[in-house]
Design a protein around this motif. Structure first.
Motif, PDB file in Angstrom:
ATOM      1  N   ALA A 179       0.862  -1.198   0.000  1.00 51.86           N
ATOM      2  CA  ALA A 179       0.000   0.000   0.000  1.00 51.86           C
ATOM      3  C   ALA A 179       0.892   1.240   0.000  1.00 51.86           C
ATOM      4  N   PRO A 180       1.418   1.635  -1.166  1.00 53.80           N
ATOM      5  CA  PRO A 180       2.368   2.764  -1.219  1.00 53.80           C
ATOM      6  C   PRO A 180       1.796   4.077  -0.707  1.00 53.80           C
ATOM      7  N   ASP A 181       0.470   4.214  -0.694  1.00 53.98           N
ATOM      8  CA  ASP A 181      -0.153   5.464  -0.261  1.00 53.98           C
ATOM      9  C   ASP A 181      -0.563   5.450   1.206  1.00 53.98           C
ATOM     10  N   LEU A 182      -0.050   4.488   1.972  1.00 53.20           N
ATOM     11  CA  LEU A 182      -0.380   4.423   3.399  1.00 53.20           C
ATOM     12  C   LEU A 182       0.434   5.495   4.135  1.00 53.20           C
ATOM     13  N   VAL A 183      -0.171   6.655   4.316  1.00 58.25           N
ATOM     14  CA  VAL A 183       0.538   7.827   4.832  1.00 58.25           C
ATOM     15  C   VAL A 183       1.110   7.560   6.225  1.00 58.25           C
ATOM     16  N   ALA A 184       0.329   6.923   7.092  1.00 50.51           N
ATOM     17  CA  ALA A 184       0.788   6.698   8.470  1.00 50.51           C
ATOM     18  C   ALA A 184       2.057   5.858   8.495  1.00 50.51           C
ATOM     19  N   ALA A 185       2.123   4.808   7.682  1.00 43.59           N
ATOM     20  CA  ALA A 185       3.320   3.963   7.637  1.00 43.59           C
ATOM     21  C   ALA A 185       4.520   4.753   7.138  1.00 43.59           C
ATOM     22  N   ARG A 186       4.277   5.630   6.181  1.00 40.89           N
ATOM     23  CA  ARG A 186       5.358   6.443   5.635  1.00 40.89           C
ATOM     24  C   ARG A 186       5.969   7.337   6.724  1.00 40.89           C
ATOM     25  N   ILE A 187       5.123   7.944   7.539  1.00 45.32           N
ATOM     26  CA  ILE A 187       5.617   8.865   8.572  1.00 45.32           C
ATOM     27  C   ILE A 187       6.263   8.098   9.721  1.00 45.32           C
ATOM     28  N   LEU A 188       5.685   6.961  10.073  1.00 45.36           N
ATOM     29  CA  LEU A 188       6.298   6.141  11.109  1.00 45.36           C
ATOM     30  C   LEU A 188       7.689   5.685  10.684  1.00 45.36           C
ATOM     31  N   LYS A 189       7.821   5.315   9.430  1.00 43.50           N
ATOM     32  CA  LYS A 189       9.131   4.914   8.908  1.00 43.50           C
ATOM     33  C   LYS A 189      10.129   6.067   8.978  1.00 43.50           C
ATOM     34  N   ALA A 190       9.653   7.306   8.738  1.00 42.28           N
ATOM     35  CA  ALA A 190      10.535   8.480   8.725  1.00 42.28           C
ATOM     36  C   ALA A 190      11.096   8.805  10.103  1.00 42.28           C
ATOM     37  N   ASP A 191      10.478   8.288  11.163  1.00 40.70           N
ATOM     38  CA  ASP A 191      10.865   8.701  12.513  1.00 40.70           C
ATOM     39  C   ASP A 191      12.306   8.326  12.834  1.00 40.70           C
ATOM     40  N   ALA A 192      12.799   7.209  12.290  1.00 42.90           N
ATOM     41  CA  ALA A 192      14.195   6.820  12.532  1.00 42.90           C
ATOM     42  C   ALA A 192      15.140   7.884  11.997  1.00 42.90           C
ATOM     43  N   ALA A 193      14.863   8.384  10.783  1.00 42.95           N
ATOM     44  CA  ALA A 193      15.701   9.444  10.213  1.00 42.95           C
ATOM     45  C   ALA A 193      15.597  10.718  11.037  1.00 42.95           C
ATOM     46  N   GLY A 194      14.398  11.025  11.548  1.00 43.80           N
ATOM     47  CA  GLY A 194      14.215  12.216  12.375  1.00 43.80           C
ATOM     48  C   GLY A 194      15.054  12.161  13.638  1.00 43.80           C
ATOM     49  N   HIS A 195      15.053  11.002  14.306  1.00 41.49           N
ATOM     50  CA  HIS A 195      15.861  10.868  15.521  1.00 41.49           C
ATOM     51  C   HIS A 195      17.350  10.948  15.193  1.00 41.49           C
ATOM     52  N   LYS A 196      17.745  10.408  14.040  1.00 45.78           N
ATOM     53  CA  LYS A 196      19.155  10.474  13.659  1.00 45.78           C
ATOM     54  C   LYS A 196      19.585  11.924  13.416  1.00 45.78           C
ATOM     55  N   VAL A 197      18.729  12.702  12.750  1.00 46.08           N
ATOM     56  CA  VAL A 197      19.027  14.117  12.532  1.00 46.08           C
ATOM     57  C   VAL A 197      19.235  14.816  13.868  1.00 46.08           C
ATOM     58  N   PHE A 198      18.360  14.550  14.848  1.00 46.93           N
ATOM     59  CA  PHE A 198      18.484  15.185  16.164  1.00 46.93           C
ATOM     60  C   PHE A 198      19.769  14.747  16.866  1.00 46.93           C
ATOM     61  N   GLU A 199      20.074  13.466  16.813  1.00 44.15           N
ATOM     62  CA  GLU A 199      21.280  12.971  17.481  1.00 44.15           C
ATOM     63  C   GLU A 199      22.538  13.663  16.956  1.00 44.15           C
ATOM     64  N   LEU A 200      22.602  13.814  15.642  1.00 46.23           N
ATOM     65  CA  LEU A 200      23.810  14.371  15.038  1.00 46.23           C
ATOM     66  C   LEU A 200      23.863  15.890  15.153  1.00 46.23           C
ATOM     67  N   ALA A 201      22.711  16.555  14.988  1.00 47.83           N
ATOM     68  CA  ALA A 201      22.695  18.014  15.069  1.00 47.83           C
ATOM     69  C   ALA A 201      22.943  18.517  16.489  1.00 47.83           C
ATOM     70  N   THR A 202      22.575  17.724  17.487  1.00 49.20           N
ATOM     71  CA  THR A 202      22.764  18.133  18.893  1.00 49.20           C
ATOM     72  C   THR A 202      24.085  17.646  19.465  1.00 49.20           C
ATOM     73  N   ASN A 203      24.880  16.944  18.635  1.00 51.69           N
ATOM     74  CA  ASN A 203      26.166  16.405  19.092  1.00 51.69           C
ATOM     75  C   ASN A 203      25.984  15.334  20.165  1.00 51.69           C
ATOM     76  N   TRP A 204      24.813  14.683  20.118  1.00 50.35           N
ATOM     77  CA  TRP A 204      24.592  13.535  21.003  1.00 50.35           C
ATOM     78  C   TRP A 204      25.613  12.453  20.675  1.00 50.35           C
ATOM     79  N   ARG A 205      25.901  12.315  19.393  1.00 50.95           N
ATOM     80  CA  ARG A 205      26.970  11.429  18.938  1.00 50.95           C
ATOM     81  C   ARG A 205      27.578  12.021  17.672  1.00 50.95           C
TER      82      ARG A 205
END
Length: 634
Positions: free
Chosen positions: A336-362
């Motif tokens: 179901a390529p148009d399943l919006v909720a799955a798309r955003i849930l999948k994006a959350d890993a990238a979002g956390h990675k952006v925060f980790e790197l931009a905040t110098n967490w790692r």
């Protein structure tokens, strides 16, 4: 004749005004239409740039040339006695007046159109929040407000169907079938359907249907059971009127797995018709398009949702946990390529990675990891936006994909449009950005709207508590937070939001302040720093701050926050500038401004990239101050 009078005679001023009005109209049209036909933000930017470039040539043309009955001539070639510039001036006046009328009419139409617009296709309201957290049952439901746009009898909650067999994936299959039915019903604008987070809140609990319905604020409840045996499946379903327990409709289906989606469609259609929804072929098609329609895919999606909730229960190592469950969402999206909720849930890993790197967490594991994560986040939201049906959910996704973009031109108008009334859409980044830049009242109304469909959404309850405090309403924030905790939403972020409300009131002797020392929530630093800083005990607060800064857990986000509340402006600017230089820095600094609630945590001059985006968007700075810390004097 003076130069000024000559400008007037040649209608240069009128041409400039007419050009400005026409430019405004064209920008509004492109800003509204281009996103809805799939054109990128750069197309709107190009139109704005071309119109800006054309302004000076238009004035030069008005100065050098004159419109005559014989056509356009150089002004020097026109006999003053034969000049018709006064007639041209009157025509321009009429053009300007007509343009201003169109401007006013356009603003009114836009307001009415988006205020009344509803999502008519599949969106997130059936699938729960992007970052939902399932917790135990609770009590007081006094703050759950009815939706006046839906008749009471047309509200329904679909409870998780009970798995009557014990196969390895039977529980996921049952949950997936429940959600398929829920999403089909949620696709009908006539129905108010409780979102997944709140419906599944009661899974496995022996609570009477009337009590559940009262807690969720609905008139009807769907419940059922599923039994699998090889390729065969038995599904029972019933629609129960909560007021008296009367079964408005019920049926049992003995089918094969190949027929399960036909059964799901029939159940959803029977429920809708029983609730007096008139179904035509278009509405049936919308209902069919709302789900995954693949057994393996919707089982994978349910496993992904379970892993997502578990990952957010403890943020330690969250990026790795989210990356581990993303294959489940990829399986769902393949079907179901148009399943919006799955798309955003999948994006959350990238979002956390952006925060980790931009905040110098790692540190970056390889050169360019931060840019790759930001691009992955941007891509997923771009695909989600393209998949969403026109309406309020798509407007929200338009904001959220724009926040990840290189420029923020037009962002303010996008936020304002996204915060107009909709149909219980899910929000995420939109709330943080809107709060940080002065749109708290609109955020409050939007969050209350979401909670009407999803009262047990922990993140939305947190946002409401936090935003009420931002709006200068700490007493109401505490009342809403207390209600959420009493309903069983044991979410540490709500408790931290209540701590902020107590700090805003200056009630440092409250027992809830004395016990605010847990390690959960969003704070890596000791909460005592906030309490001491609010009390004016700056020496002690600074000692704790310096210990924190020297620790292994200190990151630039937390360090900036701490420096701001103890009044160390230089350190706050230093760490904020580090964040600003990283991919996704503007996103992180917006979040920091939202969470600190202390006005401007840093000076814009220290963050030139962030400053440029705020200026592009026309957003307010400095933000309002919800909590006054005595040592923070800027």
């Amino acid at each position: 004749m003076s130069f000024f009078e000559e400008l007037k005679r040649r209608n240069v001023f009128r041409v400039g005004i007419a050009y400005g009005v026409a430019t405004w109209l064209l920008i509004q049209v492109t800003d509204t239409v281009f996103p809805r036909i799939g054109l990128p933000d750069s197309a709107v930017t190009l139109v704005i740039a071309l119109l800006a470039i054309g302004f000076i040539p238009a004035l030069i043309f008005a100065w050098a040339f004159e419109m005559t009955p014989e056509g356009i001539k150089r002004d020097a070639d026109v006999n003053r006695a034969e000049s018709i510039t006064p007639k041209t001036a009157k025509k321009l006046d009429r053009v300007i007046i007509a343009g201003l009328v169109l401007v006013i009419a356009g603003m009114g139409v836009e307001r009415l159109w988006f205020a009344g617009q509803q999502v008519t296709g599949p969106d997130l309201k059936g699938s729960g929040s992007i970052t939902d957290t399932t917790t135990s049952a609770g009590g007081d439901e006094s703050l759950i407000e009815p939706d006046p746009s839906h008749p009471a009898q047309q509200s329904v909650a679909v409870l998780p169907f009970t798995a009557m067999s014990s196969g390895e994936d039977d529980g996921y299959f049952s949950d997936g079938l429940t959600e398929e039915i829920l999403n089909s019903l949620a696709a009908l604008p006539e129905l108010l359907v409780t979102a997944r987070t709140s419906s599944f809140h009661f899974k496995g609990q022996n609570i009477p249907v009337p009590e559940i319905a009262k807690t969720l604020g609905v008139a009807n409840v769907v419940e059922g059971s599923v039994r699998r045996s090889g390729e065969n499946v038995r599904i029972t379903a019933q629609l129960v009127r909560a007021s008296d327990g009367f079964h408005l409709w019920s049926d049992t289906y003995d089918r094969t797995l190949e027929d399960v989606f036909a059964v799901q469609e029939e159940i959803a259609e029977n429920i809708a018709q029983t609730l007096n929804v008139v179904l035509d072929e278009d509405k049936r098609n919308v209902m069919r398009m709302a789900g995954i329609r693949d057994v393996e895919a919707f089982i994978a999606y349910q496993k992904g949702l379970e892993g997502f909730r578990e990952a957010h229960a403890d943020v330690e190592g969250i990026t790795g946990k989210l990356e581990a469950i993303n294959p489940y969402f990829e399986t769902a999206l393949a079907a179901a390529p148009d399943l919006v909720a799955a798309r955003i849930l999948k994006a959350d890993a990238a979002g956390h990675k952006v925060f980790e790197l931009a905040t110098n967490w790692r540190q970056e594991a390889w050169p360019g990891e931060g840019l790759e994560a930001l691009e992955a986040l941007r891509l997923e939201y771009e695909l989600a936006w393209k998949s969403a049906s026109p309406g309020n959910q798509r407007d929200i996704l338009e904001v959220e994909r724009s926040v990840f973009a290189d420029n923020w031109i037009g962002l303010r108008s996008k936020i304002e449009r996204a915060l107009l009334p909709g149909d219980c859409p899910a929000t995420n980044w939109t709330v943080e950005v809107a709060n940080a830049f002065g749109m708290t009242e609109q955020v409050i109304e939007k969050t209350r709207e979401e909670l009407r469909c999803d009262p047990y959404n922990s993140v939305s309850n947190f946002f409401l508590v936090f935003t009420l405090n931002w709006a200068g309403k700490p007493d109401e924030a505490l009342r809403v937070g207390k209600d959420a905790l009493e309903r069983g939403l044991g979410y540490s972020w709500i408790e931290d939001a209540m701590l902020y409300a107590l700090l805003a009131k200056g009630e440092l002797a409250d027992p809830r302040v004395a016990h605010a020392s847990g390690a959960s929530g969003w704070m890596k630093f000791p909460r005592e720093i906030l309490i001491l800083a609010k009390a004016g005990e700056i020496t002690q607060a600074t000692e704790l701050a310096e210990k924190f800064w020297a620790s292994d857990v200190a990151d630039d986000w937390s360090s900036t926050h701490v420096a701001a509340v103890i009044g160390d402006r230089d350190k706050a600017n230093e760490w904020a500038s580090h964040i600003d230089s990283k991919p996704g820095g503007a996103l992180v600094l917006s979040n920091l401004t939202h969470i600190c609630a202390c006005g401007a945590p840093f000076d814009l001059e220290a963050t030139p990239n962030f400053k440029a985006k705020i200026e592009q968007a026309g957003l307010d700075w400095p933000p309002r101050t919800a909590i006054n810390f005595p040592a923070k004097d800027w």
